[in-house]
Design a protein around this motif. Structure first.
Motif, mmCIF file in Angstrom:
data_model
loop_
_atom_site.group_PDB
_atom_site.id
_atom_site.type_symbol
_atom_site.label_atom_id
_atom_site.label_comp_id
_atom_site.label_asym_id
_atom_site.label_seq_id
_atom_site.Cartn_x
_atom_site.Cartn_y
_atom_site.Cartn_z
ATOM 1 N N UNK B 367 50.060 53.217 1.971
ATOM 2 C CA UNK B 367 48.810 53.992 1.938
ATOM 3 C C UNK B 367 47.599 53.081 1.913
ATOM 4 N N UNK B 368 47.663 52.019 1.116
ATOM 5 C CA UNK B 368 46.543 51.079 1.017
ATOM 6 C C UNK B 368 46.411 50.262 2.301
ATOM 7 N N UNK B 371 44.637 52.447 4.709
ATOM 8 C CA UNK B 371 43.198 52.538 4.419
ATOM 9 C C UNK B 371 42.483 51.282 4.890
ATOM 10 N N UNK B 372 43.081 50.133 4.601
ATOM 11 C CA UNK B 372 42.418 48.866 4.914
ATOM 12 C C UNK B 372 42.328 48.609 6.417
#
Lengths: 448, 448
Positions: B367-368, B371-372
């Motif tokens: 998920x991160x 996002x990144x």
């Protein structure tokens, strides 16, 4: 057709620089150390050469690098939307359009310049940036940009926001930025304030001082500013350029353009490409909207002033309330900066644009009505423009006129729910900054 | 072209009802009071006639009312996006596409059904709805829908979320909904629990009981459910119908479709229109992704069970972990419901779809990373699908395959930053629900 989407091929590949078309030249920024116009070399401690060139350039069109385009394609083009349900709720006949910049990764228009600034630093071998943030919009944008370009980022966040808006901090952390409450022990400016008052809540002017001091003192680090400067306003012109294309597609053109105005990059971003038309004879009005509790254009003075508390930034000719100015705590809508973009200030001084200030009761009233009808929770900053656009449409109605009104919805308010809570709880009051107090804070302007 | 926008004329004007095409019929819901299949009349205490018809209908296509279309046009069509930067970060060759439902007013796919449900109540003279919400996504969606259709809304919010997610509450308040922490003193179900334990944090199953009890007891009030039921899944098929059109435009078609699965409406919404193709012989796989700590499909039993704690809802044939099941507090990713949509359960039982469960370390890791690279902070719920899609692409790479992978990004995570904080602070652990505990909670299934 209420939403106007553009094909990716219409993302502007050049920025529009209004310095090429100004009827009167702007006054130059002055060094706080020499008292003379800032030189290219003096700016090199903070900025990469391409940004300094853009800051001073009078070239009309400046190419956007492909790498910047590639990142901007994540969210651009942004939609232009006709607010039909909002019009109906207001009971007006004027058409109200808004350009929505809240679809960007940071939820506002700020990444348009953050990515460009990060890129120019990166190609000059600078892999670390510092900046300040108040409410958190700009810090979020620079955090995203640095992560996308594989750079490091340190954000000095005004301490009162750091404590009140924990999720802004979480957001920046998600993009691997380091978030420091300001005042901090990392800088002379911060230590000085903490010595005077260990409980200081900080201010935007002080956070700028901290970020600038650190960048000036480290070879591996530069500084990035989210508004005010010419190159920042330049980068934001993608907003207005896209919007013009979108109006072309629907065979319409705005009579009046409203945008909220703190440092000026949002207003400049949407309005300046239309002001180009105005300078060529087109009938269009652009109105900068600011809070009644921080009325820089409408009640400030057009004069040289510092950009920060520690007097480290260049002294700029701009509308200002004085570099010591702080809006009252009761003010919840952002746009708290004491100064104003020199470009926007110049346009206002020359009578090319107009300005108005709005009370926060209207900001929240119309902001909530907009959310309830259009389904987008606006950032309180953006709600300044909503309020002004709505009141214009209501006035048109009374006068029996039907106009095309455009405003920039610069960001969403998902990280600003506490301000809405304060409004619903009846904790917000209108506050007009007293003329006497403004006169007082203007006494400390530098002698230039 | 990484973003595929659709013209508004392609918003589906009919829902697709898979009950028309199932190879085997589904078992009917049973009344908890009579022990016999629920009748139309019994459902009338909670739902308007059109929704009851849709719940039972085997008509293949059902027209979407123009008023519902009008509100959905605020955010539909939603974009289909190729996650090119995410692919690059993963180092894979498979194409990863995502359908982004986070652009809706409530920030998730939930308004697709909320608006339809509110509308059918409204035209039957019902101007007040009750519902439950856990993390707040569904309560937000119904609040928005009720405001758009000028109705009242009361949301029973699981108390632990009510306290931990203040901004979800603020959001609902913005749309004039009344948000009540559950357990509450308003209902027998709530009072009963508070008597046993005044400090109870509540649960989704109990909040459902409270909302159902109130709706059943008041003539002016109906109930609305955000997932599980046939008519809810039906309304969500607009997601998959749009996505199919978008794939047509780019001359591609997904090999595998991943969607996170709690009650099943998000998974059903994107997958079912493709499953129609599969039933007609097309080669496509749909995989429901659930948390390892709430593994309804992958470790539950296909049996009749209650939908709520107080045993007020119809007894449904579905995969279930037992109506007393509660995921551990350590679980931060949502999707906590003990049961599953009967349609999705039926499709899984018949071997038409597949399912997998994922650990929260993977959910947050991918998920991160998403996002990144893509600039969208996903809701932790949606990150289940991201993780599964990413791992599929990595597996393809190892096997030397290049596939087209699609997942549904059902919502953004701007109201879920505290879950990300918990991850960054190292407070989250993986947790696989023990088989023995599941066997135990399955002992209380009703005798049907």
């Amino acid at each position: 057709m209420s939403k106007v989407f553009l094909d990716e091929k219409y993302i502007p590949d050049r920025w529009y620089n209004i310095l090429a078309d100004l009827p009167m030249p702007m006054d130059p920024p002055i060094s706080p150390f020499t008292g003379k116009p800032v030189t290219f070399d003096e700016m090199k401690a903070l900025f990469p050469p391409q940004l300094i060139e853009q800051e001073m350039s009078t070239q009309r069109w400046i190419d956007i690098p492909e790498k910047v385009m590639e990142v901007m394609r994540l969210w651009r083009p942004t939609p232009l939307i006709r607010a039909e349900r909002f019009e109906k709720a207001l009971g007006v006949k004027s058409k109200i359009y808004f350009k929505y910049e809240g679809t960007s990764p940071a939820g506002s228009h700020k990444p348009n310049t953050a990515v460009a600034q990060a890129y120019y630093n990166k190609i000059n071998g600078i892999n670390r940036l510092t900046t300040e943030t108040g409410a958190g919009q700009w810090g979020s944008a620079l955090s995203v940009a640095c992560k996308m370009l594989e750079m490091q980022c340190r954000v000095f966040m005004v301490k009162v926001s750091f404590n009140q808006k924990p999720y802004r901090k979480s957001f920046m952390r998600m993009f691997d930025a380091e978030v420091i409450p300001s005042p901090s022990e990392f800088t002379n400016a911060g230590r000085e304030i903490l010595k005077q008052n260990p409980e200081s809540n900080g201010s935007l002017g002080l956070a700028i001082s901290e970020a600038v001091e650190e960048a000036a003192g480290r070879d591996d680090t530069n500084y990035a500013l989210g508004s005010v400067l010419n190159h920042v306003v330049l980068h934001q012109t993608v907003i207005g350029l896209e919007t013009k294309k979108q109006f072309e597609l629907i065979n319409d053109y705005p009579d009046k353009i409203f945008a909220s105005c703190g440092g000026g990059s949002n207003f400049g971003g949407i309005a300046i490409p239309f002001i180009k038309d105005k300078l060529e004879g087109k009938d269009v009005e652009a109105i900068a909207v600011e809070p009644a509790s921080c009325p820089t254009l409408t009640k400030g003075r057009f004069a040289y002033d510092y950009g920060d508390v520690a007097k480290l930034t260049p002294i700029m000719k701009m509308y200002t309330l004085g570099h010591d100015f702080e809006p009252p705590a009761i003010h919840a809508g952002g746009l708290r900066y004491h100064g104003e973009s020199p470009i926007v200030s110049h346009l206002y001084h020359e009578g090319i644009i107009d300005a108005q200030n709005v009370h926060q009761s209207d900001i929240f009233k119309y902001g909530i009505m907009f959310a309830q009808t259009e389904g987008i929770v606006p950032a309180p900053e953006s709600a300044h423009a909503i309020a002004a656009a709505a009141m214009e449409a209501e006035n048109n109605m009374e006068e029996g006129k039907e106009k095309s009104i455009l405003f920039c919805l610069s960001g969403h308010g998902f990280f600003d729910m506490s301000a809405y809570d304060a409004y619903f709880d009846g904790k917000l009051e209108d506050y007009e900054y007293p003329e006497e107090a403004i006169r007082k804070s203007l006494e400390n302007l530098p002698n230039v």
